[in-house]
Design a protein around this motif. Structure first.
Motif, PDB file in Angstrom:
ATOM      1  N   LYS A   1       0.826  -1.203   0.000  1.00 28.81           N
ATOM      2  CA  LYS A   1       0.000   0.000   0.000  1.00 28.81           C
ATOM      3  C   LYS A   1       0.865   1.258   0.000  1.00 28.81           C
ATOM      4  O   LYS A   1       0.581   2.206  -0.733  1.00 28.81           O
ATOM      5  CB  LYS A   1      -0.955  -0.012   1.196  1.00 28.81           C
ATOM      6  CG  LYS A   1      -2.071  -1.028   1.046  1.00 28.81           C
ATOM      7  CD  LYS A   1      -2.907  -1.126   2.303  1.00 28.81           C
ATOM      8  CE  LYS A   1      -3.988  -2.153   2.184  1.00 28.81           C
ATOM      9  NZ  LYS A   1      -5.144  -1.713   1.412  1.00 28.81           N
ATOM     10  N   ILE A   2       1.908   1.276   0.800  1.00 31.56           N
ATOM     11  CA  ILE A   2       2.771   2.447   0.854  1.00 31.56           C
ATOM     12  C   ILE A   2       3.481   2.658  -0.480  1.00 31.56           C
ATOM     13  O   ILE A   2       3.636   3.789  -0.931  1.00 31.56           O
ATOM     14  CB  ILE A   2       3.782   2.336   2.016  1.00 31.56           C
ATOM     15  CG1 ILE A   2       3.054   2.493   3.347  1.00 31.56           C
ATOM     16  CG2 ILE A   2       4.879   3.385   1.886  1.00 31.56           C
ATOM     17  CD1 ILE A   2       3.929   2.259   4.566  1.00 31.56           C
TER      18      ILE A   2
ATOM     19  N   THR B   1      -6.838   2.980   1.272  1.00 29.18           N
ATOM     20  CA  THR B   1      -7.950   3.878   1.560  1.00 29.18           C
ATOM     21  C   THR B   1      -7.428   5.070   2.363  1.00 29.18           C
ATOM     22  O   THR B   1      -6.354   5.012   2.957  1.00 29.18           O
ATOM     23  CB  THR B   1      -9.058   3.172   2.369  1.00 29.18           C
ATOM     24  OG1 THR B   1      -8.555   2.871   3.670  1.00 29.18           O
ATOM     25  CG2 THR B   1      -9.554   1.917   1.656  1.00 29.18           C
ATOM     26  N   LEU B   2      -8.209   6.110   2.403  1.00 32.83           N
ATOM     27  CA  LEU B   2      -7.827   7.276   3.192  1.00 32.83           C
ATOM     28  C   LEU B   2      -7.803   6.934   4.679  1.00 32.83           C
ATOM     29  O   LEU B   2      -6.958   7.443   5.416  1.00 32.83           O
ATOM     30  CB  LEU B   2      -8.764   8.452   2.904  1.00 32.83           C
ATOM     31  CG  LEU B   2      -8.285   9.824   3.346  1.00 32.83           C
ATOM     32  CD1 LEU B   2      -6.902  10.159   2.793  1.00 32.83           C
ATOM     33  CD2 LEU B   2      -9.289  10.891   2.947  1.00 32.83           C
ATOM     34  N   ASP B   3      -8.681   6.042   5.115  1.00 34.93           N
ATOM     35  CA  ASP B   3      -8.666   5.596   6.512  1.00 34.93           C
ATOM     36  C   ASP B   3      -7.376   4.836   6.832  1.00 34.93           C
ATOM     37  O   ASP B   3      -6.771   5.043   7.888  1.00 34.93           O
ATOM     38  CB  ASP B   3      -9.868   4.706   6.820  1.00 34.93           C
ATOM     39  CG  ASP B   3     -11.178   5.467   6.897  1.00 34.93           C
ATOM     40  OD1 ASP B   3     -11.151   6.697   7.133  1.00 34.93           O
ATOM     41  OD2 ASP B   3     -12.234   4.835   6.724  1.00 34.93           O
ATOM     42  N   GLU B   4      -6.955   3.963   5.924  1.00 34.03           N
ATOM     43  CA  GLU B   4      -5.706   3.230   6.129  1.00 34.03           C
ATOM     44  C   GLU B   4      -4.513   4.183   6.123  1.00 34.03           C
ATOM     45  O   GLU B   4      -3.596   4.048   6.925  1.00 34.03           O
ATOM     46  CB  GLU B   4      -5.511   2.162   5.046  1.00 34.03           C
ATOM     47  CG  GLU B   4      -6.502   1.032   5.139  1.00 34.03           C
ATOM     48  CD  GLU B   4      -6.520   0.139   3.920  1.00 34.03           C
ATOM     49  OE1 GLU B   4      -6.913  -1.034   4.062  1.00 34.03           O
ATOM     50  OE2 GLU B   4      -6.157   0.600   2.807  1.00 34.03           O
ATOM     51  N   TYR B   5      -4.563   5.155   5.219  1.00 32.70           N
ATOM     52  CA  TYR B   5      -3.485   6.142   5.170  1.00 32.70           C
ATOM     53  C   TYR B   5      -3.400   6.883   6.509  1.00 32.70           C
ATOM     54  O   TYR B   5      -2.316   7.073   7.052  1.00 32.70           O
ATOM     55  CB  TYR B   5      -3.690   7.128   4.016  1.00 32.70           C
ATOM     56  CG  TYR B   5      -2.533   8.072   3.870  1.00 32.70           C
ATOM     57  CD1 TYR B   5      -1.441   7.742   3.089  1.00 32.70           C
ATOM     58  CD2 TYR B   5      -2.508   9.284   4.562  1.00 32.70           C
ATOM     59  CE1 TYR B   5      -0.348   8.600   2.985  1.00 32.70           C
ATOM     60  CE2 TYR B   5      -1.430  10.137   4.463  1.00 32.70           C
ATOM     61  CZ  TYR B   5      -0.350   9.790   3.667  1.00 32.70           C
ATOM     62  OH  TYR B   5       0.733  10.639   3.587  1.00 32.70           O
ATOM     63  N   ALA B   6      -4.546   7.302   7.040  1.00 36.46           N
ATOM     64  CA  ALA B   6      -4.565   8.015   8.323  1.00 36.46           C
ATOM     65  C   ALA B   6      -4.015   7.136   9.440  1.00 36.46           C
ATOM     66  O   ALA B   6      -3.260   7.616  10.298  1.00 36.46           O
ATOM     67  CB  ALA B   6      -5.986   8.474   8.650  1.00 36.46           C
ATOM     68  N   LEU B   7      -4.356   5.865   9.433  1.00 37.34           N
ATOM     69  CA  LEU B   7      -3.852   4.931  10.432  1.00 37.34           C
ATOM     70  C   LEU B   7      -2.327   4.863  10.387  1.00 37.34           C
ATOM     71  O   LEU B   7      -1.651   5.003  11.413  1.00 37.34           O
ATOM     72  CB  LEU B   7      -4.457   3.544  10.192  1.00 37.34           C
ATOM     73  CG  LEU B   7      -3.940   2.402  11.068  1.00 37.34           C
ATOM     74  CD1 LEU B   7      -4.377   2.597  12.511  1.00 37.34           C
ATOM     75  CD2 LEU B   7      -4.456   1.073  10.512  1.00 37.34           C
TER      76      LEU B   7
END
Length: 142
Positions: free
Chosen positions: A118-119, A126-132
């Motif tokens: 993902k990175i 997702t934007l949620d995963e990015y925020a995490l």
């Protein structure tokens, strides 16, 4: 997300950080209007309106950056996506973190292989995963 706009990312939990992202996205949408934003991003009008209304619709990093790119002071979405990914990679380097440490630190919500893919942009994030990931990495840099 980009260019130091979220200097306090390490002090926020992922939900708070996502809300901060959404505020910036809402500002970008409001600068051009909901219908223009939907037309230029290719996203559903309902999704665009949900951001403006303070909701947190499911968005990929690419979709979020297409919204952010609407603002006059931002580069195009591809540049923004690359910058967002670089923030995570540079943060990992500064905090001396590998994907195994991140996976353990986020209670294995994502496995190490998923995090790396993902990175690096080989798998959608997702934007949620990015925020995490952003919140965790920035917190470890302090």
């Amino acid at each position: 997300m980009i260019r130091g706009a979220f200097d306090t990312a390490g002090e926020l939990d992922p939900v708070e950080l996502r809300a901060a992202y959404d505020d910036v996205l809402a500002d970008a949408i409001e600068s051009v209007g909901v219908s223009t934003a939907a037309e230029q991003t290719g996203l559903e009008t309902e999704t665009i309106q949900a951001v403006v209304d303070g909701e947190t619709p499911d968005l990929s990093l690419e979709e979020a950056m297409s919204i952010l790119a609407l603002a006059d002071d931002q580069p195009d979405a591809e540049v923004l996506v690359a910058e967002a990914r670089d923030i995570l990679l540079m943060g990992m380097s500064a905090a001396v973190l590998d994907v195994e440490a991140i996976a353990a630190g986020i209670d294995d919500e994502l496995d190490p292989k998923e995090i790396q893919q993902k990175i690096e942009g080989r798998y959608p994030i997702t934007l949620d995963e990015y925020a995490l990931l952003h919140a965790f990495i920035e917190n470890r840099k302090r």
